[in-house]
Design a protein around this motif. Structure first.
Motif, PDB file in Angstrom:
ATOM      1  N   MET A 101      22.154  16.947  -1.321  1.00  0.00           N
ATOM      2  CA  MET A 101      21.173  16.688  -2.270  1.00  0.00           C
ATOM      3  C   MET A 101      19.788  17.062  -1.481  1.00  0.00           C
ATOM      4  O   MET A 101      19.807  16.638  -0.391  1.00  0.00           O
ATOM      5  N   LEU A 102      18.913  17.724  -1.965  1.00  0.00           N
ATOM      6  CA  LEU A 102      17.764  17.996  -1.395  1.00  0.00           C
ATOM      7  C   LEU A 102      16.806  16.887  -1.512  1.00  0.00           C
ATOM      8  O   LEU A 102      16.813  16.080  -2.612  1.00  0.00           O
ATOM      9  N   ILE A 103      16.012  16.382  -0.603  1.00  0.00           N
ATOM     10  CA  ILE A 103      14.933  15.314  -0.748  1.00  0.00           C
ATOM     11  C   ILE A 103      13.648  16.067  -0.045  1.00  0.00           C
ATOM     12  O   ILE A 103      13.764  17.147   0.770  1.00  0.00           O
ATOM     13  N   PHE A 104      12.564  15.237  -0.351  1.00  0.00           N
ATOM     14  CA  PHE A 104      11.404  15.902   0.070  1.00  0.00           C
ATOM     15  C   PHE A 104      10.296  15.186   0.836  1.00  0.00           C
ATOM     16  O   PHE A 104      10.255  13.698   0.569  1.00  0.00           O
ATOM     17  N   LYS A 105       9.727  15.664   1.505  1.00  0.00           N
ATOM     18  CA  LYS A 105       8.451  15.025   2.158  1.00  0.00           C
ATOM     19  C   LYS A 105       7.133  16.023   1.921  1.00  0.00           C
ATOM     20  O   LYS A 105       7.235  16.645   1.893  1.00  0.00           O
ATOM     21  N   VAL A 106       6.026  15.018   1.470  1.00  0.00           N
ATOM     22  CA  VAL A 106       4.955  15.576   1.345  1.00  0.00           C
ATOM     23  C   VAL A 106       3.975  15.254   2.549  1.00  0.00           C
ATOM     24  O   VAL A 106       3.827  14.185   3.039  1.00  0.00           O
ATOM     25  N   PHE A 107       3.243  16.241   3.257  1.00  0.00           N
ATOM     26  CA  PHE A 107       2.558  16.203   4.016  1.00  0.00           C
ATOM     27  C   PHE A 107       1.054  16.540   3.718  1.00  0.00           C
ATOM     28  O   PHE A 107       0.787  17.471   3.038  1.00  0.00           O
TER      29      PHE A 107
ATOM     30  N   GLY B  96       7.423   2.127   9.885  1.00  0.00           N
ATOM     31  CA  GLY B  96       8.359   2.378  10.784  1.00  0.00           C
ATOM     32  C   GLY B  96       9.403   3.311  10.439  1.00  0.00           C
ATOM     33  O   GLY B  96      10.436   3.228  10.912  1.00  0.00           O
ATOM     34  N   TYR B  97       9.354   4.228   9.292  1.00  0.00           N
ATOM     35  CA  TYR B  97      10.057   5.144   8.916  1.00  0.00           C
ATOM     36  C   TYR B  97       9.378   6.126   7.937  1.00  0.00           C
ATOM     37  O   TYR B  97       8.004   5.835   7.628  1.00  0.00           O
ATOM     38  N   ILE B  98       9.813   7.217   7.576  1.00  0.00           N
ATOM     39  CA  ILE B  98       9.289   8.359   7.157  1.00  0.00           C
ATOM     40  C   ILE B  98       9.988   8.244   5.734  1.00  0.00           C
ATOM     41  O   ILE B  98      11.165   8.194   5.326  1.00  0.00           O
ATOM     42  N   HIS B  99       8.680   8.095   4.736  1.00  0.00           N
ATOM     43  CA  HIS B  99       8.873   8.125   3.465  1.00  0.00           C
ATOM     44  C   HIS B  99       9.459   9.439   2.654  1.00  0.00           C
ATOM     45  O   HIS B  99       8.696  10.253   2.901  1.00  0.00           O
ATOM     46  N   LEU B 100      10.377   9.456   2.074  1.00  0.00           N
ATOM     47  CA  LEU B 100      11.008  10.708   1.464  1.00  0.00           C
ATOM     48  C   LEU B 100      11.224  10.562  -0.177  1.00  0.00           C
ATOM     49  O   LEU B 100      11.108   9.326  -0.603  1.00  0.00           O
ATOM     50  N   SER B 101      11.398  11.402  -0.915  1.00  0.00           N
ATOM     51  CA  SER B 101      11.530  11.230  -2.405  1.00  0.00           C
ATOM     52  C   SER B 101      12.695  12.524  -2.604  1.00  0.00           C
ATOM     53  O   SER B 101      12.648  13.470  -2.263  1.00  0.00           O
ATOM     54  N   THR B 102      13.409  11.900  -3.805  1.00  0.00           N
ATOM     55  CA  THR B 102      14.137  12.952  -4.324  1.00  0.00           C
ATOM     56  C   THR B 102      13.256  13.969  -5.513  1.00  0.00           C
ATOM     57  O   THR B 102      12.269  13.479  -5.709  1.00  0.00           O
ATOM     58  N   ALA B 103      14.080  14.799  -6.031  1.00  0.00           N
ATOM     59  CA  ALA B 103      13.178  15.581  -6.823  1.00  0.00           C
ATOM     60  C   ALA B 103      12.952  14.918  -8.313  1.00  0.00           C
ATOM     61  O   ALA B 103      11.615  15.143  -8.287  1.00  0.00           O
TER      62      ALA B 103
END
Length: 113
Positions: A1-7, A31-38
């Motif tokens: 599954m693709l997950i995403f990071k916005v910078f 303390g962690y990198i926030h990611l999101s699903t589509a």
């Protein structure tokens, strides 16, 4: 599954220069990198990046991504959190997020289908 990071632009520039990133200020604080699903991405953009331009979207494959945990967050939904630096090798693709005529972010085709 693709997950995403916005910078943001400066975060993306630092990532591409260094080849690694501990994430944005909020990621470093938590303390962690926030990611999101589509499915979660539109809400993430609206809540955390409203009105911002110059955003970059990075796609990662969740399968086999070490140090990834799915944890309850906004509305009790499970969000992907990466408990290590993000590395260039983790990123499948990246591209600019445009702002549509309605003022909302338009991440385009996420390649999830």
């Amino acid at each position: 599954m693709l997950i995403f990071k916005v910078f943001r632009a400066d975060e993306f520039a630092a990532f591409t220069q260094g080849g690694r990133s501990g994430g944005a200020a909020v990621d470093l604080a938590d303390g962690y990198i926030h990611l999101s699903t589509a499915e979660q991405l539109p809400g993430t953009l609206a809540k955390h990046f409203a009105g911002e331009e110059g955003l970059m979207l990075l796609a990662l494959e969740s399968d086999g991504l070490d140090a990834l945990r799915w944890e309850k967050s906004r509305g009790g939904a499970l969000f992907p959190h990466l408990y290590r630096d993000l590395a260039e090798d983790d990123v499948l693709w990246s591209r600019a997020i445009t702002v549509g005529p309605d003022g909302r972010h338009a991440p385009g085709d996420l390649g999830c289908g």
